[in-house]
Design an enzyme around this catalytic site. Structure first.
Site, PDB file in Angstrom:
ATOM      1  N   HIS A 302      28.628  42.213  43.907  1.00 21.54           N
ATOM      2  CA  HIS A 302      29.891  42.381  44.633  1.00 21.54           C
ATOM      3  C   HIS A 302      30.118  43.847  44.987  1.00 21.54           C
ATOM      4  O   HIS A 302      30.348  44.192  46.150  1.00 21.54           O
ATOM      5  CB  HIS A 302      31.044  41.859  43.757  1.00 21.54           C
ATOM      6  N   GLU A 303      30.067  44.700  43.964  1.00 26.23           N
ATOM      7  CA  GLU A 303      30.364  46.110  44.198  1.00 26.23           C
ATOM      8  C   GLU A 303      29.307  46.776  45.069  1.00 26.23           C
ATOM      9  O   GLU A 303      29.626  47.605  45.925  1.00 26.23           O
ATOM     10  CB  GLU A 303      30.508  46.845  42.864  1.00 26.23           C
ATOM     11  N   HIS A 306      29.744  46.475  48.728  1.00 28.10           N
ATOM     12  CA  HIS A 306      30.755  47.360  49.320  1.00 28.10           C
ATOM     13  C   HIS A 306      30.139  48.656  49.847  1.00 28.10           C
ATOM     14  O   HIS A 306      30.713  49.291  50.753  1.00 28.10           O
ATOM     15  CB  HIS A 306      31.821  47.731  48.295  1.00 28.10           C
ATOM     16  N   ASP A 315      37.419  43.284  50.968  1.00 27.43           N
ATOM     17  CA  ASP A 315      37.999  42.368  49.982  1.00 27.43           C
ATOM     18  C   ASP A 315      39.127  41.598  50.657  1.00 27.43           C
ATOM     19  O   ASP A 315      40.307  41.804  50.377  1.00 27.43           O
ATOM     20  CB  ASP A 315      38.526  43.134  48.761  1.00 27.43           C
ATOM     21  N   TYR A 318      39.930  37.146  47.016  1.00 27.16           N
ATOM     22  CA  TYR A 318      39.318  37.189  45.693  1.00 27.16           C
ATOM     23  C   TYR A 318      39.284  35.781  45.088  1.00 27.16           C
ATOM     24  O   TYR A 318      40.194  34.975  45.294  1.00 27.16           O
ATOM     25  CB  TYR A 318      40.141  38.074  44.753  1.00 27.16           C
TER      26      TYR A 318
END
Length: 352
Positions: A302-303, A306, A315, A318
């Site tokens: 996920h991170e 980014h 985002d 969520y």
């Protein structure tokens, strides 16, 4: 004497009135200086007030005004040109259903009826005004909140009344430098047990990236797994996801820099998208499983999505439920939503 139909109507009316009286409500107002010299002095105070008749336990979502994390919480526009400053803050992993289960006080803000809370935001930590220039700006804030339902414990969406924007003139220095971690350090503020946990998490992320890239490359037509997380299959959308996971597969997660100093118990992690390879881990990360839904390995996917170098994801939504709904309602946003990438990679429960 009341007839049965009249009695039923009165009971329904009373029930409706009680429900209306107990309806939750919030207001959101912003305040600050009318003019600031230098963005390091640009502070905006968000006041959130409970305007309803019941106590609200609000989640401190990093995207919202209750959190001090430098996320993209504000809509800022130059009143003369309509230009907006560049966002230079964080993008985080946060799951409202997970945060709602956390018993730590810093995950929530509790407001009794009529009570309010003030949170000061340092906008220089999240925005660079160099491109948009000096001048008078309007400031509005994200007004989407979640409160914990008192009976079910589930997060419930609630929008605050946000009647008008705050305005302020900004002159002088238009950006501040952000402190960065030394690239020579693999860990910052991480105990030995957390370092061990991160070794396993990095390995899981590496496996997720490799297997998902292989799956995407090998499936060039619509599949349940693809459409569940990215909506209607198109060649263009498939190409986008394949490129994203090609980039993610090219990362060496064991060589990233991991910072363990974040104390936000309801948040999993965050990154500065332009600072490739540095991930900040927060409270919810350490309670997550190594693999599976909302896992440590999935959080790193996920991170990493980014990072501008990898995919530059946003985002928009969520959590699994909202990510699935986003795929159905707006596939163009789903292919740029970080949680959709994570759940596609975690593939739990397994989809073919």
């Amino acid at each position: 004497m009341f007839t049965s139909s009249l009695r039923s109507a009165l009971v329904a009316l009373v029930a409706s009135a009680v429900a209306a009286a107990a309806a939750p409500g919030l207001s959101l107002t912003l305040s600050g200086a009318e003019k600031v010299n230098g963005v390091d002095n640009l502070k905006v105070v968000a006041v959130v007030k409970n305007t309803g008749d019941e106590t609200l336990t609000l989640l401190n979502d990093p995207r919202g005004p209750l959190s001090k994390l430098p996320a993209d919480t504000f809509l800022i526009q130059h009143e003369a040109t309509g230009a907006s400053p560049s966002f230079t803050g964080i993008k985080a992993k946060y799951v409202p259903t997970t945060a709602a289960k956390i018993g730590k006080e810093d995950a929530f803000t509790v407001l009794a009826p009529g009570a309010s809370v003030s949170v000061e935001h340092d906008l220089s930590a999240a925005y660079n005004f160099t491109g948009s220039g000096e001048g008078k700006y309007s400031f509005a804030a994200v007004n989407r909140f979640h409160y914990v339902h008192p009976e079910t414990g589930a997060p419930v969406e609630l929008y605050a009344d946000h009647p008008e924007a705050h305005t302020s003139s900004v002159v002088g220095t238009l950006a501040v430098a952000r402190p960065t971690l030394s690239k020579r350090a693999s860990y910052n503020g991480c105990s030995s047990s957390r370092q061990t946990s991160l070794v396993s998490a990095a390995s899981a992320a590496q496996s997720y990236a490799a297997s998902t890239y292989s799956y995407t490359t090998g499936h060039t037509a619509s599949t349940t797994r693809f459409t569940t997380w990215f909506g209607t299959y198109t060649a263009a959308h498939h190409s986008t996801i394949q490129t994203h996971f090609s980039n993610l597969n090219g990362n060496t997660y064991s060589s990233f820099t991991y910072d363990c100093t974040c104390t936000e118990s309801g948040t999993y992690a965050y990154v500065y998208p332009d600072t490739f390879g540095t991930i900040y881990l927060c409270g919810a990360f350490w309670d997550a499983p190594t693999t599976g839904t909302d896992s440590k390995g999935g959080t790193l996917i996920h991170e990493s999505s980014h990072f501008t170098k990898n995919a530059g994801t946003q985002d928009y939504e969520y959590g699994q439920t909202n990510a699935k709904a986003l795929a159905k309602s707006d596939s163009s946003e789903a292919i740029m939503n970080a949680d959709n990438h994570e759940y596609y990679a975690e593939n739990n429960p397994s989809l073919s």
